[in-house]
Scaffold this active site. Structure first.
Site, PDB file in Angstrom:
ATOM      1  N   LYS A 102      42.889 -66.583 -10.290  1.00 21.44           N
ATOM      2  CA  LYS A 102      44.027 -65.952  -9.771  1.00 21.44           C
ATOM      3  C   LYS A 102      43.987 -66.181  -8.394  1.00 21.44           C
ATOM      4  O   LYS A 102      42.896 -66.423  -7.913  1.00 21.44           O
ATOM      5  CB  LYS A 102      44.067 -64.297  -9.969  1.00 21.44           C
ATOM      6  N   ASP A 142      53.311 -66.064 -10.469  1.00 22.23           N
ATOM      7  CA  ASP A 142      53.105 -64.638 -10.575  1.00 22.23           C
ATOM      8  C   ASP A 142      54.011 -63.943  -9.405  1.00 22.23           C
ATOM      9  O   ASP A 142      55.230 -64.495  -9.054  1.00 22.23           O
ATOM     10  CB  ASP A 142      51.667 -64.182 -10.251  1.00 22.23           C
TER      11      ASP A 142
HETATM   12  P1  NAD Z   1      58.335 -60.625 -10.151  1.00 24.73           P
HETATM   13  O1  NAD Z   1      58.194 -60.847  -8.733  1.00 24.73           O
HETATM   14  O2  NAD Z   1      59.264 -61.742 -10.690  1.00 24.73           O
HETATM   15  O3  NAD Z   1      58.873 -59.374 -10.441  1.00 24.73           O
HETATM   16  C1  NAD Z   1      58.357 -58.172  -9.844  1.00 24.73           C
HETATM   17  C2  NAD Z   1      59.360 -57.122  -9.925  1.00 24.73           C
HETATM   18  O4  NAD Z   1      58.562 -55.954  -9.563  1.00 24.73           O
HETATM   19  C3  NAD Z   1      60.530 -57.232  -8.863  1.00 24.73           C
HETATM   20  O5  NAD Z   1      61.706 -56.759  -9.558  1.00 24.73           O
HETATM   21  C4  NAD Z   1      60.130 -56.232  -7.784  1.00 24.73           C
HETATM   22  O6  NAD Z   1      61.396 -55.743  -7.021  1.00 24.73           O
HETATM   23  C5  NAD Z   1      59.406 -55.056  -8.601  1.00 24.73           C
HETATM   24  N1  NAD Z   1      58.652 -54.284  -7.930  1.00 24.73           N
HETATM   25  C6  NAD Z   1      58.109 -54.351  -6.784  1.00 24.73           C
HETATM   26  N2  NAD Z   1      57.518 -53.302  -6.115  1.00 24.73           N
HETATM   27  C7  NAD Z   1      58.212 -52.373  -6.995  1.00 24.73           C
HETATM   28  C8  NAD Z   1      57.887 -50.849  -6.868  1.00 24.73           C
HETATM   29  N3  NAD Z   1      57.152 -50.217  -6.078  1.00 24.73           N
HETATM   30  N4  NAD Z   1      58.645 -50.191  -7.834  1.00 24.73           N
HETATM   31  C9  NAD Z   1      59.287 -50.721  -8.933  1.00 24.73           C
HETATM   32  N5  NAD Z   1      59.512 -52.264  -8.713  1.00 24.73           N
HETATM   33  C10 NAD Z   1      58.983 -53.143  -7.969  1.00 24.73           C
HETATM   34  O7  NAD Z   1      57.092 -60.906 -10.715  1.00 24.73           O
HETATM   35  P2  NAD Z   1      56.697 -61.042 -12.430  1.00 24.73           P
HETATM   36  O8  NAD Z   1      55.963 -62.440 -12.466  1.00 24.73           O
HETATM   37  O9  NAD Z   1      57.616 -60.546 -13.278  1.00 24.73           O
HETATM   38  O10 NAD Z   1      55.449 -60.171 -12.242  1.00 24.73           O
HETATM   39  C11 NAD Z   1      55.545 -58.777 -12.733  1.00 24.73           C
HETATM   40  C12 NAD Z   1      54.015 -58.385 -13.331  1.00 24.73           C
HETATM   41  O11 NAD Z   1      53.874 -59.193 -14.672  1.00 24.73           O
HETATM   42  C13 NAD Z   1      52.796 -58.509 -12.499  1.00 24.73           C
HETATM   43  O12 NAD Z   1      52.012 -57.536 -12.784  1.00 24.73           O
HETATM   44  C14 NAD Z   1      52.064 -60.045 -12.744  1.00 24.73           C
HETATM   45  O13 NAD Z   1      50.966 -60.063 -12.418  1.00 24.73           O
HETATM   46  C15 NAD Z   1      52.591 -59.859 -14.190  1.00 24.73           C
HETATM   47  N6  NAD Z   1      52.506 -60.950 -14.964  1.00 24.73           N
HETATM   48  C16 NAD Z   1      53.496 -62.029 -14.814  1.00 24.73           C
HETATM   49  C17 NAD Z   1      53.495 -63.208 -15.538  1.00 24.73           C
HETATM   50  C18 NAD Z   1      54.526 -64.196 -15.443  1.00 24.73           C
HETATM   51  O14 NAD Z   1      54.639 -65.158 -16.276  1.00 24.73           O
HETATM   52  N7  NAD Z   1      55.434 -64.190 -14.347  1.00 24.73           N
HETATM   53  C19 NAD Z   1      52.816 -63.358 -16.666  1.00 24.73           C
HETATM   54  C20 NAD Z   1      51.634 -62.129 -17.125  1.00 24.73           C
HETATM   55  C21 NAD Z   1      51.819 -61.096 -16.298  1.00 24.73           C
END
Ligand code: NAD
Length: 416
Positions: A102, A142
């Site tokens: 990561k 991410d």
């Molecule tokens: P992203 O940046 O697209 O979205 C993150 C979201 O969380 C946004 O809508 C943001 O406004 C919101 N957020 C931030 N702070 C917040 C708060 N205090 N309360 C509520 N919402 C809040 O990121 P993503 O890629 O969707 O990732 C989200 C999660 O999923 C992370 O934990 C990431 O590690 C995990 N993840 C992502 C992927 C991927 O393919 N993108 C894969 C596996 C896991």
């Protein structure tokens, strides 16, 4: 408890449940490499700012290191170490020939112009240099990064090679745009995988998705795709939240329409067809399924008490603290763990890497079909493992992942 201590407590619990070889435990309890880079970037106002970036390579026993790049103010060593360890478990659980890593840069992307973000991303990639590579360590998007940043990373990495060798390095990152070598279906992969996983879980527990209700925390890549696909499967979204606030409507919120609003305005706030709600009302939404898909530790001892859902399906990495998870389980609420529920992202990233390697382009049906096969098989294995070992879902997912890494370690031994 910092995030790495939380990851370690989950690891200890699973290791004890399966009596993991103590030597393998020692090897896996710390990452193989911890890379910290401080790099200068030209800002729009002519000043130079130094940023701190991380790349933690946890384990590559089963294949190249693999894991996302996060741009967020919370990024620090403990967070990235935990996320890297979870990637190792995830790749192993999904049976893909990759390890875990990561990375991230400590910044709020909203504070910078597009030009500044481009220079930050390129300079970070340059600083990482040969610590990444298509056969060595393969980043992906991410929180705070997406196809745009991945294309910048790919392009920067490629320019470090002779023109004749450049194309062979295209697979240095996944989650790229389609034009630059990305895979169809990678954008929705994590949300799609989460729904494939939940469909299997629902079938095993006699829960019907059509006619059900859900709510989502984080309306970014993972949350918004999970919501749209759940809705397409006949479930109704009652609330959603992101960094701008939380909104709810007992009559339902159209997940596709909300995604358009977020794309236009940058957040869920101000969506006209729902009301703003406070945190307690949000966590207490009377829906059957809760999908935390924002950041880690949001389901904690403070928020757990409000949750009435039957299932917490972890879209985010590490959204549930161990003490809150215990309380949820004591109340009969099923927590479907991150390393299973959100593994669709790394799985389609692996498909993208394969397509880049063999210069093929799969159509969306093929990507979805292959993803479904992997999600269904992994979910069924976790459910069997729970019964076999009489453990909770997270421990079952981890014991499966760990037993494969343990077996590979045994086969190979340690050099010299
Ligand atoms: P992203 O940046 O697209 O979205 C993150 C979201 O969380 C946004 O809508 C943001 O406004 C919101 N957020 C931030 N702070 C917040 C708060 N205090 N309360 C509520 N919402 C809040 O990121 P993503 O890629 O969707 O990732 C989200 C999660 O999923 C992370 O934990 C990431 O590690 C995990 N993840 C992502 C992927 C991927 O393919 N993108 C894969 C596996 C896991």
């Amino acid at each position: 408890m910092n995030l790495f201590e939380m990851a370690t407590s989950q690891f200890k619990k699973a290791a004890a449940a399966m009596k993991l070889d103590p030597s393998v435990y020692a090897v896996l309890s710390e990452p193989q490499n911890e890379i910290v880079v401080n790099f200068p970037v030209n800002m729009d106002d002519g000043s130079i700012k130094v940023f701190r970036g991380y790349r933690i390579q946890h384990n590559n026993t089963n294949g190249p290191y693999k894991g996302g790049i996060r741009f967020h103010l919370s990024v620090d060593l403990a967070e990235v170490k935990a996320l890297a360890q979870w990637m190792t478990w995830k790749s192993s659980l999904m049976g893909i020939p990759m390890g875990g890593a990561k990375g991230g840069v400590t910044l709020n992307p909203r504070d910078y112009s597009e030009g500044e973000l481009r220079r930050i991303t390129r300079r970070f990639t340059y600083a990482l240099g040969n610590n990444i590579g298509p056969e060595y360590d393969i980043p992906a998007p991410d929180v705070g990064t997406g196809p745009r940043e991945m294309v910048w990373m790919m392009d920067t990495y490629m320019t470090m090679y002779n023109a004749s060798d450049r194309n062979a390095t295209r697979g240095v990152v996944t989650g790229k745009s389609i034009l630059s070598g990305g895979s169809l279906g990678r954008d929705k992969a994590t949300g799609q995988g989460l729904v494939f996983c939940f469909e299997v879980w629902a079938k095993h527990t006699g829960f019907k998705i059509p006619g059900s209700t859900f709510f989502v925390q984080g309306y970014g890549n993972v949350g918004s795709w999970a919501a749209r696909i759940m809705q397409d499967g006949g479930s109704k979204m009652l609330a959603a939240s992101d960094h701008t606030g939380a909104i709810g409507n007992p009559e339902g919120i159209d997940a596709h329409d909300l995604a358009k609003h977020v794309a236009k305005t940058g957040g869920v706030k101000g969506y006209a067809k729902a009301k703003e709600i406070d945190d307690a009302t949000f966590y207490g939404t009377p829906a059957e399924v809760f999908i935390p898909a924002a950041l880690e530790c949001t389901v904690n001892i403070e928020t757990e008490k409000y949750i009435k859902a039957k299932y917490v399906v972890e879209g985010a990495n590490g959204p549930t603290t161990p003490d809150a998870e215990k309380r949820l389980m004591d109340r009969g609420i099923v927590v479907i763990p991150d390393i299973l529920a959100n593994s669709g992202g790394v799985t389609v990233s692996y498909f993208e890497w394969v397509q880049n390697k063999i210069s093929e382009v799969w159509d969306l049906d093929q990507v979805d079909r292959e993803l479904k096969k992997k999600m269904v098989s992994a979910t069924e294995h976790v459910i069997e493992e729970m019964k076999k070992r009489n453990v909770d879902p997270r421990t079952a997912a981890m014991t499966l992942a760990l037993s494969r890494i343990e077996a590979a370690h045994r086969e190979r031994g340690i050099f010299p």
